[in-house]
Design a protein around this motif. Structure first.
Motif, PDB file in Angstrom:
ATOM      1  N   PHE A 153      19.310   7.670  13.468  1.00 37.12           N
ATOM      2  CA  PHE A 153      19.644   9.189  13.605  1.00 37.12           C
ATOM      3  C   PHE A 153      20.656   9.889  12.613  1.00 37.12           C
ATOM      4  O   PHE A 153      20.428  11.099  12.040  1.00 37.12           O
ATOM      5  N   LEU A 154      21.509   8.937  12.585  1.00 32.97           N
ATOM      6  CA  LEU A 154      22.746   9.286  11.486  1.00 32.97           C
ATOM      7  C   LEU A 154      21.982   9.801  10.371  1.00 32.97           C
ATOM      8  O   LEU A 154      22.437  10.755   9.408  1.00 32.97           O
ATOM      9  N   SER A 155      21.260   8.793   9.671  1.00 30.61           N
ATOM     10  CA  SER A 155      20.687   8.863   8.304  1.00 30.61           C
ATOM     11  C   SER A 155      19.776  10.168   8.348  1.00 30.61           C
ATOM     12  O   SER A 155      19.902  11.165   7.306  1.00 30.61           O
ATOM     13  N   ALA A 156      19.071  10.466   9.668  1.00 32.29           N
ATOM     14  CA  ALA A 156      18.214  11.692   9.523  1.00 32.29           C
ATOM     15  C   ALA A 156      19.327  13.082   9.654  1.00 32.29           C
ATOM     16  O   ALA A 156      18.610  13.756   8.910  1.00 32.29           O
ATOM     17  N   MET A 157      20.254  12.857  10.318  1.00 29.95           N
ATOM     18  CA  MET A 157      21.111  13.942  10.243  1.00 29.95           C
ATOM     19  C   MET A 157      21.644  14.205   8.832  1.00 29.95           C
ATOM     20  O   MET A 157      21.704  15.490   8.369  1.00 29.95           O
ATOM     21  N   VAL A 158      21.949  12.942   8.390  1.00 31.27           N
ATOM     22  CA  VAL A 158      22.593  13.427   6.917  1.00 31.27           C
ATOM     23  C   VAL A 158      21.440  14.002   6.006  1.00 31.27           C
ATOM     24  O   VAL A 158      21.643  14.848   5.092  1.00 31.27           O
ATOM     25  N   GLY A 159      20.599  13.452   6.047  1.00 33.02           N
ATOM     26  CA  GLY A 159      19.350  13.744   5.114  1.00 33.02           C
ATOM     27  C   GLY A 159      19.018  15.480   5.579  1.00 33.02           C
ATOM     28  O   GLY A 159      18.684  16.242   4.484  1.00 33.02           O
ATOM     29  N   ALA A 160      19.334  15.769   6.685  1.00 34.28           N
ATOM     30  CA  ALA A 160      18.608  17.269   6.957  1.00 34.28           C
ATOM     31  C   ALA A 160      19.962  18.131   6.195  1.00 34.28           C
ATOM     32  O   ALA A 160      19.374  19.219   5.712  1.00 34.28           O
TER      33      ALA A 160
END
Lengths: 167, 350
Positions: A153-160
Protein backbone atom coordinates in the motif's frame (compact mmCIF):
# COMPACT_ATOMS: atom_id res chain seq x y z
CA UNK A 1 -39.34 -18.92 6.46
CA UNK A 2 -37.29 -17.12 9.06
CA UNK A 3 -36.40 -13.45 8.91
CA UNK A 4 -32.82 -14.35 8.02
CA UNK A 5 -33.94 -16.36 5.00
CA UNK A 6 -36.23 -13.60 3.79
CA UNK A 7 -33.41 -11.11 4.13
CA UNK A 8 -31.01 -13.46 2.37
CA UNK A 9 -33.24 -13.91 -0.65
CA UNK A 10 -34.09 -10.22 -0.78
CA UNK A 11 -30.43 -9.19 -0.64
CA UNK A 12 -29.41 -11.81 -3.20
CA UNK A 13 -32.11 -10.67 -5.62
CA UNK A 14 -31.10 -7.05 -5.08
CA UNK A 15 -27.42 -7.83 -5.63
CA UNK A 16 -28.06 -9.75 -8.84
CA UNK A 17 -30.48 -7.20 -10.22
CA UNK A 18 -28.13 -4.28 -9.47
CA UNK A 19 -25.18 -6.15 -10.93
CA UNK A 20 -27.09 -6.75 -14.15
CA UNK A 21 -28.11 -3.10 -14.24
CA UNK A 22 -24.44 -2.07 -13.91
CA UNK A 23 -23.76 -3.82 -17.19
CA UNK A 24 -26.96 -2.80 -18.96
CA UNK A 25 -26.99 0.93 -18.11
CA UNK A 26 -26.06 3.14 -21.05
CA UNK A 27 -25.03 6.02 -18.84
CA UNK A 28 -21.73 5.43 -16.96
CA UNK A 29 -22.92 7.49 -13.97
CA UNK A 30 -25.95 5.21 -13.62
CA UNK A 31 -23.62 2.19 -13.82
CA UNK A 32 -21.57 3.54 -10.94
CA UNK A 33 -24.68 4.16 -8.86
CA UNK A 34 -25.93 0.60 -9.49
CA UNK A 35 -22.51 -0.69 -8.49
CA UNK A 36 -22.90 1.16 -5.18
CA UNK A 37 -26.21 -0.66 -4.72
CA UNK A 38 -24.36 -3.96 -5.30
CA UNK A 39 -21.86 -3.07 -2.57
CA UNK A 40 -24.71 -2.29 -0.20
CA UNK A 41 -26.40 -5.62 -0.75
CA UNK A 42 -23.10 -7.47 -0.34
CA UNK A 43 -22.55 -5.62 2.93
CA UNK A 44 -26.00 -6.82 3.93
CA UNK A 45 -24.84 -10.39 3.34
CA UNK A 46 -21.81 -9.78 5.53
CA UNK A 47 -24.10 -8.57 8.32
CA UNK A 48 -26.19 -11.74 7.97
CA UNK A 49 -22.97 -13.69 8.51
CA UNK A 50 -22.32 -11.57 11.63
CA UNK A 51 -19.24 -10.04 10.03
CA UNK A 52 -20.10 -6.48 10.99
CA UNK A 53 -16.59 -5.16 10.62
CA UNK A 54 -16.21 -6.51 7.09
CA UNK A 55 -19.62 -5.11 6.18
CA UNK A 56 -18.85 -1.58 7.28
CA UNK A 57 -15.30 -1.60 5.91
CA UNK A 58 -16.69 -2.77 2.58
CA UNK A 59 -19.01 0.24 2.65
CA UNK A 60 -16.38 2.76 3.78
CA UNK A 61 -13.69 1.64 1.35
CA UNK A 62 -15.70 0.71 -1.74
CA UNK A 63 -18.90 2.73 -1.57
CA UNK A 64 -17.42 5.62 0.41
CA UNK A 65 -14.05 6.14 -1.22
CA UNK A 66 -13.40 4.17 -4.41
CA UNK A 67 -16.80 4.76 -5.97
CA UNK A 68 -16.63 8.48 -5.12
CA UNK A 69 -13.38 8.66 -7.08
CA UNK A 70 -15.00 6.69 -9.94
CA UNK A 71 -17.89 9.15 -10.02
CA UNK A 72 -15.40 11.98 -9.84
CA UNK A 73 -13.53 10.83 -12.93
CA UNK A 74 -16.67 10.06 -14.90
CA UNK A 75 -18.23 13.41 -14.05
CA UNK A 76 -15.06 15.33 -14.88
CA UNK A 77 -14.66 13.56 -18.22
CA UNK A 78 -18.35 14.22 -18.86
CA UNK A 79 -19.02 10.73 -20.21
CA UNK A 80 -22.68 10.98 -21.08
CA UNK A 81 -24.72 8.43 -22.95
CA UNK A 82 -24.74 10.62 -26.06
CA UNK A 83 -21.03 11.37 -26.11
CA UNK A 84 -19.98 7.75 -25.69
CA UNK A 85 -18.08 6.70 -28.82
CA UNK A 86 -19.48 3.78 -30.78
CA UNK A 87 -17.26 0.74 -30.38
CA UNK A 88 -15.85 -1.27 -33.26
CA UNK A 89 -17.35 -4.63 -34.13
CA UNK A 90 -14.12 -6.52 -33.38
CA UNK A 91 -13.93 -4.79 -30.00
CA UNK A 92 -17.38 -6.11 -29.18
CA UNK A 93 -16.34 -9.56 -30.41
CA UNK A 94 -13.25 -9.52 -28.19
CA UNK A 95 -15.46 -8.52 -25.26
CA UNK A 96 -17.81 -11.43 -25.92
CA UNK A 97 -14.92 -13.91 -26.16
CA UNK A 98 -13.18 -12.75 -22.96
CA UNK A 99 -16.48 -12.56 -21.10
CA UNK A 100 -17.32 -16.08 -22.26
CA UNK A 101 -13.94 -17.38 -21.03
CA UNK A 102 -14.55 -15.81 -17.63
CA UNK A 103 -18.01 -17.34 -17.52
CA UNK A 104 -16.51 -20.77 -18.28
CA UNK A 105 -14.10 -20.42 -15.35
CA UNK A 106 -16.96 -19.43 -13.07
CA UNK A 107 -19.13 -22.37 -14.14
CA UNK A 108 -16.29 -24.84 -13.60
CA UNK A 109 -15.68 -23.35 -10.16
CA UNK A 110 -19.30 -23.77 -9.18
CA UNK A 111 -19.30 -27.36 -10.47
CA UNK A 112 -16.13 -28.21 -8.55
CA UNK A 113 -17.69 -26.94 -5.34
CA UNK A 114 -19.83 -30.08 -5.15
CA UNK A 115 -18.62 -30.83 -1.64
CA UNK A 116 -20.25 -27.58 -0.51
CA UNK A 117 -23.76 -28.90 -1.15
CA UNK A 118 -25.93 -29.66 1.85
CA UNK A 119 -23.82 -27.28 3.93
CA UNK A 120 -25.35 -24.23 5.53
CA UNK A 121 -23.59 -20.96 6.07
CA UNK A 122 -23.41 -19.85 9.67
CA UNK A 123 -26.13 -17.24 9.78
CA UNK A 124 -26.17 -14.79 12.64
CA UNK A 125 -23.53 -16.57 14.69
CA UNK A 126 -19.91 -17.38 14.15
CA UNK A 127 -17.84 -14.45 15.30
CA UNK A 128 -14.67 -14.50 13.22
CA UNK A 129 -15.93 -11.39 11.41
CA UNK A 130 -16.11 -9.32 14.59
CA UNK A 131 -13.36 -6.77 14.87
CA UNK A 132 -11.72 -8.26 17.97
CA UNK A 133 -11.23 -11.74 16.48
CA UNK A 134 -10.31 -10.38 13.08
CA UNK A 135 -7.66 -8.10 14.58
CA UNK A 136 -6.21 -10.92 16.66
CA UNK A 137 -6.02 -13.22 13.64
CA UNK A 138 -4.42 -10.50 11.50
CA UNK A 139 -1.77 -9.60 14.05
CA UNK A 140 -0.84 -13.11 15.20
CA UNK A 141 -1.44 -15.83 12.58
CA UNK A 142 -1.23 -13.64 9.50
CA UNK A 143 1.14 -10.91 10.62
CA UNK A 144 3.70 -11.37 7.81
CA UNK A 145 1.23 -11.19 4.90
CA UNK A 146 -0.50 -8.31 6.66
CA UNK A 147 2.71 -6.29 6.96
CA UNK A 148 3.70 -7.10 3.39
CA UNK A 149 0.33 -5.79 2.23
CA UNK A 150 0.89 -2.56 4.13
CA UNK A 151 4.28 -2.12 2.43
CA UNK A 152 2.52 -2.70 -0.88
CA UNK A 153 0.00 0.00 0.00
CA UNK A 154 2.78 2.38 0.97
CA UNK A 155 4.59 1.88 -2.32
CA UNK A 156 1.32 2.43 -4.21
CA UNK A 157 0.82 5.68 -2.30
CA UNK A 158 4.35 6.85 -3.04
CA UNK A 159 3.85 5.92 -6.67
CA UNK A 160 0.63 7.92 -6.86
CA UNK A 161 2.36 10.97 -5.36
CA UNK A 162 5.28 10.63 -7.81
CA UNK A 163 2.90 10.45 -10.79
CA UNK A 164 0.89 13.37 -9.42
CA UNK A 165 4.01 15.51 -8.97
CA UNK A 166 5.25 14.96 -12.54
CA UNK A 167 4.75 18.15 -14.46
CA UNK B 1 -45.01 -22.76 12.05
CA UNK B 2 -45.29 -19.03 11.97
CA UNK B 3 -44.27 -17.18 8.87
CA UNK B 4 -42.26 -14.58 10.73
CA UNK B 5 -40.70 -15.13 14.08
CA UNK B 6 -40.00 -11.60 15.27
CA UNK B 7 -40.02 -10.14 18.75
CA UNK B 8 -42.89 -7.76 18.04
CA UNK B 9 -42.54 -5.83 21.29
CA UNK B 10 -38.89 -5.11 20.51
CA UNK B 11 -39.82 -4.03 16.99
CA UNK B 12 -42.53 -1.66 18.25
CA UNK B 13 -40.22 -0.30 20.94
CA UNK B 14 -37.48 0.41 18.41
CA UNK B 15 -39.91 1.94 15.89
CA UNK B 16 -41.25 4.33 18.53
CA UNK B 17 -37.70 5.21 19.54
CA UNK B 18 -36.70 5.84 15.92
CA UNK B 19 -39.76 8.03 15.37
CA UNK B 20 -39.07 10.07 18.50
CA UNK B 21 -35.39 10.57 17.70
CA UNK B 22 -35.92 11.43 14.04
CA UNK B 23 -38.70 13.91 14.76
CA UNK B 24 -36.79 15.40 17.69
CA UNK B 25 -33.72 15.87 15.47
CA UNK B 26 -35.85 17.50 12.78
CA UNK B 27 -37.48 19.75 15.37
CA UNK B 28 -34.15 20.79 16.81
CA UNK B 29 -32.81 21.36 13.30
CA UNK B 30 -35.81 23.59 12.61
CA UNK B 31 -34.95 25.77 15.55
CA UNK B 32 -31.25 25.61 14.76
CA UNK B 33 -31.96 27.58 11.58
CA UNK B 34 -33.68 30.16 13.76
CA UNK B 35 -30.79 30.13 16.24
CA UNK B 36 -28.35 30.60 13.38
CA UNK B 37 -30.09 33.81 12.31
CA UNK B 38 -30.37 35.05 15.87
CA UNK B 39 -26.71 34.32 16.67
CA UNK B 40 -25.65 36.03 13.46
CA UNK B 41 -27.76 39.00 14.43
CA UNK B 42 -26.26 39.21 17.91
CA UNK B 43 -22.72 38.95 16.56
CA UNK B 44 -23.44 41.64 13.98
CA UNK B 45 -25.24 43.87 16.51
CA UNK B 46 -28.72 43.85 14.97
CA UNK B 47 -32.06 42.49 16.22
CA UNK B 48 -32.48 39.57 13.78
CA UNK B 49 -35.84 37.95 12.91
CA UNK B 50 -38.43 39.24 15.40
CA UNK B 51 -41.69 39.61 13.45
CA UNK B 52 -43.30 36.17 13.32
CA UNK B 53 -44.68 35.33 16.75
CA UNK B 54 -43.21 36.38 20.10
CA UNK B 55 -39.44 37.07 19.72
CA UNK B 56 -39.75 35.79 16.16
CA UNK B 57 -40.19 32.25 17.46
CA UNK B 58 -42.50 31.24 14.61
CA UNK B 59 -39.94 32.29 12.01
CA UNK B 60 -38.74 28.73 11.13
CA UNK B 61 -42.33 27.67 10.41
CA UNK B 62 -42.80 30.70 8.20
CA UNK B 63 -39.57 29.81 6.36
CA UNK B 64 -40.65 26.19 5.96
CA UNK B 65 -44.08 27.19 4.68
CA UNK B 66 -42.46 29.54 2.20
CA UNK B 67 -40.21 26.75 0.88
CA UNK B 68 -43.11 24.30 0.55
CA UNK B 69 -45.38 26.79 -1.21
CA UNK B 70 -42.76 27.71 -3.81
CA UNK B 71 -42.98 26.38 -7.33
CA UNK B 72 -41.19 23.14 -7.99
CA UNK B 73 -38.85 23.48 -10.96
CA UNK B 74 -36.98 20.57 -12.52
CA UNK B 75 -34.67 21.69 -15.34
CA UNK B 76 -35.66 20.04 -18.62
CA UNK B 77 -32.09 18.90 -19.31
CA UNK B 78 -31.65 17.43 -15.82
CA UNK B 79 -31.56 13.72 -15.13
CA UNK B 80 -34.92 13.62 -13.42
CA UNK B 81 -34.68 10.62 -11.12
CA UNK B 82 -31.21 11.51 -9.87
CA UNK B 83 -32.24 15.13 -9.48
CA UNK B 84 -34.91 14.04 -6.99
CA UNK B 85 -32.69 11.38 -5.42
CA UNK B 86 -29.93 13.88 -4.53
CA UNK B 87 -31.63 15.84 -1.72
CA UNK B 88 -33.27 12.66 -0.44
CA UNK B 89 -29.89 10.98 -0.11
CA UNK B 90 -28.40 14.01 1.62
CA UNK B 91 -31.18 13.99 4.20
CA UNK B 92 -31.15 10.20 4.71
CA UNK B 93 -27.40 10.12 5.25
CA UNK B 94 -27.69 12.97 7.73
CA UNK B 95 -30.43 11.24 9.74
CA UNK B 96 -28.95 7.72 9.64
CA UNK B 97 -26.19 8.68 12.05
CA UNK B 98 -28.63 8.96 14.93
CA UNK B 99 -29.06 5.16 15.05
CA UNK B 100 -25.89 4.51 17.05
CA UNK B 101 -25.77 7.58 19.29
CA UNK B 102 -26.51 6.67 22.91
CA UNK B 103 -28.99 9.37 23.89
CA UNK B 104 -29.07 8.30 27.52
CA UNK B 105 -28.96 5.24 29.76
CA UNK B 106 -32.09 3.10 29.97
CA UNK B 107 -35.61 3.80 31.18
CA UNK B 108 -37.89 1.26 32.83
CA UNK B 109 -41.42 1.31 31.48
CA UNK B 110 -44.09 -1.43 31.83
CA UNK B 111 -41.51 -3.84 33.32
CA UNK B 112 -39.33 -3.47 30.24
CA UNK B 113 -35.82 -2.11 30.23
CA UNK B 114 -35.64 0.20 27.24
CA UNK B 115 -32.22 1.40 26.12
CA UNK B 116 -32.32 4.92 24.78
CA UNK B 117 -30.18 3.97 21.82
CA UNK B 118 -31.56 2.53 18.61
CA UNK B 119 -28.75 0.03 18.00
CA UNK B 120 -25.73 -0.69 20.15
CA UNK B 121 -23.67 -2.33 17.44
CA UNK B 122 -20.15 -3.46 18.02
CA UNK B 123 -18.76 -1.25 15.26
CA UNK B 124 -20.69 1.90 16.30
CA UNK B 125 -18.22 4.60 15.41
CA UNK B 126 -17.21 2.93 12.14
CA UNK B 127 -20.88 2.94 11.18
CA UNK B 128 -20.94 6.71 11.71
CA UNK B 129 -17.86 6.97 9.57
CA UNK B 130 -19.46 4.90 6.82
CA UNK B 131 -22.63 6.99 6.81
CA UNK B 132 -20.62 10.23 6.74
CA UNK B 133 -18.70 8.99 3.74
CA UNK B 134 -22.01 8.29 2.00
CA UNK B 135 -23.27 11.81 2.66
CA UNK B 136 -21.10 13.09 -0.14
CA UNK B 137 -23.22 11.22 -2.70
CA UNK B 138 -26.14 13.54 -2.03
CA UNK B 139 -24.01 16.50 -3.05
CA UNK B 140 -22.36 14.78 -6.01
CA UNK B 141 -25.52 13.31 -7.49
CA UNK B 142 -27.47 16.54 -7.03
CA UNK B 143 -24.70 18.63 -8.59
CA UNK B 144 -24.27 16.30 -11.54
CA UNK B 145 -27.95 15.71 -12.21
CA UNK B 146 -28.64 19.47 -12.42
CA UNK B 147 -26.67 19.52 -15.68
CA UNK B 148 -25.14 22.88 -14.77
CA UNK B 149 -21.42 23.59 -14.89
CA UNK B 150 -21.40 25.59 -11.67
CA UNK B 151 -23.31 22.89 -9.80
CA UNK B 152 -20.91 20.24 -11.09
CA UNK B 153 -17.86 22.25 -10.05
CA UNK B 154 -19.32 22.78 -6.60
CA UNK B 155 -20.20 19.10 -6.26
CA UNK B 156 -16.66 18.06 -7.17
CA UNK B 157 -15.27 20.57 -4.71
CA UNK B 158 -17.55 19.24 -2.01
CA UNK B 159 -16.53 15.65 -2.70
CA UNK B 160 -12.80 16.33 -2.68
CA UNK B 161 -13.13 18.39 0.48
CA UNK B 162 -15.09 15.64 2.21
CA UNK B 163 -12.58 12.95 1.23
CA UNK B 164 -9.60 15.06 2.33
CA UNK B 165 -11.01 15.80 5.74
CA UNK B 166 -12.33 12.30 6.31
CA UNK B 167 -8.75 11.05 6.40
CA UNK B 168 -7.64 13.35 9.21
CA UNK B 169 -10.90 12.64 11.02
CA UNK B 170 -10.35 8.91 10.84
CA UNK B 171 -6.79 9.13 12.11
CA UNK B 172 -7.78 11.36 15.03
CA UNK B 173 -10.49 8.84 15.80
CA UNK B 174 -7.96 6.01 15.96
CA UNK B 175 -6.23 7.71 18.90
CA UNK B 176 -9.55 7.80 20.80
CA UNK B 177 -10.16 4.15 19.98
CA UNK B 178 -6.72 3.25 21.33
CA UNK B 179 -7.68 4.75 24.69
CA UNK B 180 -11.14 3.24 24.92
CA UNK B 181 -10.34 -0.11 23.28
CA UNK B 182 -13.86 -0.33 21.91
CA UNK B 183 -15.76 0.82 18.83
CA UNK B 184 -19.16 0.88 20.50
CA UNK B 185 -20.25 4.40 21.41
CA UNK B 186 -22.19 3.11 24.40
CA UNK B 187 -19.10 1.43 25.86
CA UNK B 188 -17.06 4.57 25.27
CA UNK B 189 -19.58 6.73 27.11
CA UNK B 190 -19.80 4.22 29.97
CA UNK B 191 -16.03 4.31 30.33
CA UNK B 192 -16.03 8.09 30.57
CA UNK B 193 -18.85 7.97 33.13
CA UNK B 194 -17.00 5.62 35.46
CA UNK B 195 -15.99 7.37 38.72
CA UNK B 196 -12.43 8.66 38.76
CA UNK B 197 -12.33 8.69 34.97
CA UNK B 198 -11.96 11.99 33.11
CA UNK B 199 -13.67 12.77 29.82
CA UNK B 200 -11.72 11.76 26.75
CA UNK B 201 -11.01 15.37 25.86
CA UNK B 202 -8.62 15.49 28.83
CA UNK B 203 -6.52 12.71 27.26
CA UNK B 204 -7.03 13.77 23.65
CA UNK B 205 -7.09 17.59 23.42
CA UNK B 206 -5.28 17.62 20.08
CA UNK B 207 -7.40 14.77 18.77
CA UNK B 208 -10.55 16.67 19.70
CA UNK B 209 -9.34 19.83 17.96
CA UNK B 210 -8.60 17.91 14.75
CA UNK B 211 -11.93 16.09 14.95
CA UNK B 212 -13.78 19.36 15.51
CA UNK B 213 -12.18 21.07 12.52
CA UNK B 214 -12.86 18.05 10.33
CA UNK B 215 -16.48 17.86 11.51
CA UNK B 216 -16.90 21.50 10.53
CA UNK B 217 -15.48 20.75 7.09
CA UNK B 218 -17.71 17.69 6.70
CA UNK B 219 -20.79 19.77 7.49
CA UNK B 220 -19.75 22.34 4.83
CA UNK B 221 -19.87 25.11 7.39
CA UNK B 222 -18.06 28.40 6.95
CA UNK B 223 -14.99 28.74 6.85
CA UNK B 224 -15.17 25.46 4.90
CA UNK B 225 -18.27 26.17 2.79
CA UNK B 226 -16.38 26.15 -0.50
CA UNK B 227 -19.04 23.99 -2.23
CA UNK B 228 -21.48 26.89 -1.88
CA UNK B 229 -19.09 29.80 -2.29
CA UNK B 230 -21.60 32.14 -3.91
CA UNK B 231 -19.10 34.69 -5.20
CA UNK B 232 -17.33 32.01 -7.25
CA UNK B 233 -20.03 29.48 -8.02
CA UNK B 234 -23.28 31.49 -8.05
CA UNK B 235 -24.95 29.36 -5.41
CA UNK B 236 -23.18 26.03 -5.33
CA UNK B 237 -24.31 22.48 -5.95
CA UNK B 238 -27.97 23.23 -5.22
CA UNK B 239 -28.23 26.10 -7.67
CA UNK B 240 -30.90 24.49 -9.84
CA UNK B 241 -32.97 23.36 -6.87
CA UNK B 242 -36.10 25.10 -5.72
CA UNK B 243 -38.89 24.60 -3.23
CA UNK B 244 -38.59 21.87 -0.60
CA UNK B 245 -35.80 20.02 -2.46
CA UNK B 246 -33.60 23.03 -1.81
CA UNK B 247 -35.00 23.02 1.71
CA UNK B 248 -33.83 19.42 2.16
CA UNK B 249 -30.28 20.33 1.18
CA UNK B 250 -30.19 23.33 3.51
CA UNK B 251 -31.89 21.37 6.26
CA UNK B 252 -29.57 18.37 6.01
CA UNK B 253 -26.67 20.70 6.83
CA UNK B 254 -28.31 21.51 10.15
CA UNK B 255 -29.16 17.88 10.88
CA UNK B 256 -25.52 17.03 10.12
CA UNK B 257 -24.47 19.70 12.57
CA UNK B 258 -26.64 18.24 15.34
CA UNK B 259 -25.41 14.71 14.67
CA UNK B 260 -21.74 15.68 14.61
CA UNK B 261 -22.25 17.64 17.83
CA UNK B 262 -23.80 14.55 19.41
CA UNK B 263 -20.91 12.38 18.18
CA UNK B 264 -18.34 14.83 19.53
CA UNK B 265 -20.14 15.00 22.85
CA UNK B 266 -20.22 11.20 23.07
CA UNK B 267 -16.63 10.67 21.98
CA UNK B 268 -14.87 13.44 23.85
CA UNK B 269 -17.22 15.01 26.38
CA UNK B 270 -18.73 12.04 28.18
CA UNK B 271 -21.96 11.77 26.20
CA UNK B 272 -24.91 11.88 28.60
CA UNK B 273 -22.62 12.08 31.63
CA UNK B 274 -23.36 14.85 34.13
CA UNK B 275 -20.11 16.14 35.63
CA UNK B 276 -19.54 15.68 39.39
CA UNK B 277 -22.59 13.46 39.79
CA UNK B 278 -22.72 9.71 40.21
CA UNK B 279 -25.76 8.74 38.13
CA UNK B 280 -26.03 5.31 39.72
CA UNK B 281 -27.29 6.86 42.97
CA UNK B 282 -30.42 8.11 41.17
CA UNK B 283 -33.50 6.16 40.12
CA UNK B 284 -32.93 4.89 36.56
CA UNK B 285 -35.77 6.89 34.97
CA UNK B 286 -34.67 10.17 36.53
CA UNK B 287 -31.06 9.47 35.60
CA UNK B 288 -32.15 8.79 32.01
CA UNK B 289 -34.07 12.06 31.73
CA UNK B 290 -31.22 14.03 33.29
CA UNK B 291 -28.85 12.27 30.90
CA UNK B 292 -30.85 13.32 27.85
CA UNK B 293 -30.88 16.88 29.17
CA UNK B 294 -27.10 16.79 29.71
CA UNK B 295 -26.45 15.49 26.19
CA UNK B 296 -28.79 18.08 24.67
CA UNK B 297 -27.02 20.85 26.61
CA UNK B 298 -23.68 19.70 25.24
CA UNK B 299 -25.11 19.56 21.72
CA UNK B 300 -26.50 23.09 22.02
CA UNK B 301 -23.13 24.38 23.23
CA UNK B 302 -21.37 22.74 20.26
CA UNK B 303 -23.90 24.15 17.82
CA UNK B 304 -23.39 27.60 19.29
CA UNK B 305 -19.62 27.26 18.80
CA UNK B 306 -20.22 26.17 15.19
CA UNK B 307 -22.28 29.32 14.60
CA UNK B 308 -19.90 31.55 16.48
CA UNK B 309 -17.07 30.39 14.20
CA UNK B 310 -19.21 30.76 11.10
CA UNK B 311 -20.00 34.40 11.77
CA UNK B 312 -16.45 35.28 12.90
CA UNK B 313 -14.03 33.68 10.44
CA UNK B 314 -14.09 34.43 6.70
CA UNK B 315 -14.11 31.65 4.10
CA UNK B 316 -10.83 29.98 3.11
CA UNK B 317 -9.45 29.97 -0.40
CA UNK B 318 -9.60 26.55 -1.99
CA UNK B 319 -5.83 25.95 -1.96
CA UNK B 320 -5.69 27.04 1.69
CA UNK B 321 -8.41 24.54 2.49
CA UNK B 322 -6.54 21.69 0.81
CA UNK B 323 -3.23 22.70 2.40
CA UNK B 324 -4.83 22.77 5.85
CA UNK B 325 -6.33 19.34 5.33
CA UNK B 326 -3.42 17.50 3.79
CA UNK B 327 -0.34 19.31 5.10
CA UNK B 328 -1.42 20.34 8.59
CA UNK B 329 -4.25 18.19 9.93
CA UNK B 330 -3.13 14.78 8.65
CA UNK B 331 0.49 15.09 9.95
CA UNK B 332 -0.86 16.46 13.25
CA UNK B 333 -3.31 13.58 13.53
CA UNK B 334 -0.54 11.05 12.77
CA UNK B 335 1.66 12.69 15.42
CA UNK B 336 -1.21 12.55 17.90
CA UNK B 337 -1.75 8.88 17.15
CA UNK B 338 1.96 8.11 17.61
CA UNK B 339 2.15 9.96 20.94
CA UNK B 340 -0.99 8.25 22.20
CA UNK B 341 0.35 4.84 21.24
CA UNK B 342 3.73 5.52 22.89
CA UNK B 343 2.02 6.75 26.03
CA UNK B 344 -0.22 3.70 26.29
CA UNK B 345 2.81 1.44 25.82
CA UNK B 346 4.70 3.33 28.54
CA UNK B 347 1.75 3.07 30.95
CA UNK B 348 1.60 -0.66 30.39
CA UNK B 349 5.29 -0.79 31.31
CA UNK B 350 6.22 -2.49 28.06
Amino acid sequence: MSTTEILFFFLSALALFSAIMVVLSKNPVHSVLWLIAVFFSISGHYILLNAQFLAIVNLIVYAGAIMVLFLFVIMLMNLNAESEPQKHLWMKLAGVVSGGCFFLVLVSLVRQAADMTDKMALMGDGNIGLIKNLGKALFTDFVVPFEITSVLFLSAMVGAVVIGKKE
Amino acid sequence: MTLLSIDWLLLIEKLILIAIIVFASLGIALYTTFAERKVAAILQDRPGPNRAGPFGLLQPFADGLKLIMKEEIIPSSASKFLFILGPGLAMTAALMTCAVIPWSSHVELFDRKIDLQIADINIGILYVFGVVSLGVYGIMIGGWASNNKFSLMAALRGASQAISYELAMGISLIAVLMISGSLSLKTMVDQQMAPGQLWNVAYQPLGFLIFFICAMAECNRTPFDLPEAENELNFGYHQEYSSMKLGFYLFSEYVNMIMSSAIMASLFFGGFDIPFLDERTLAPNIAAILGVAALLTKIVIFIFVFMWIRWTIPRFRYDQLMNLGWKTLIPLALFNMLVTGAFILWRQGG
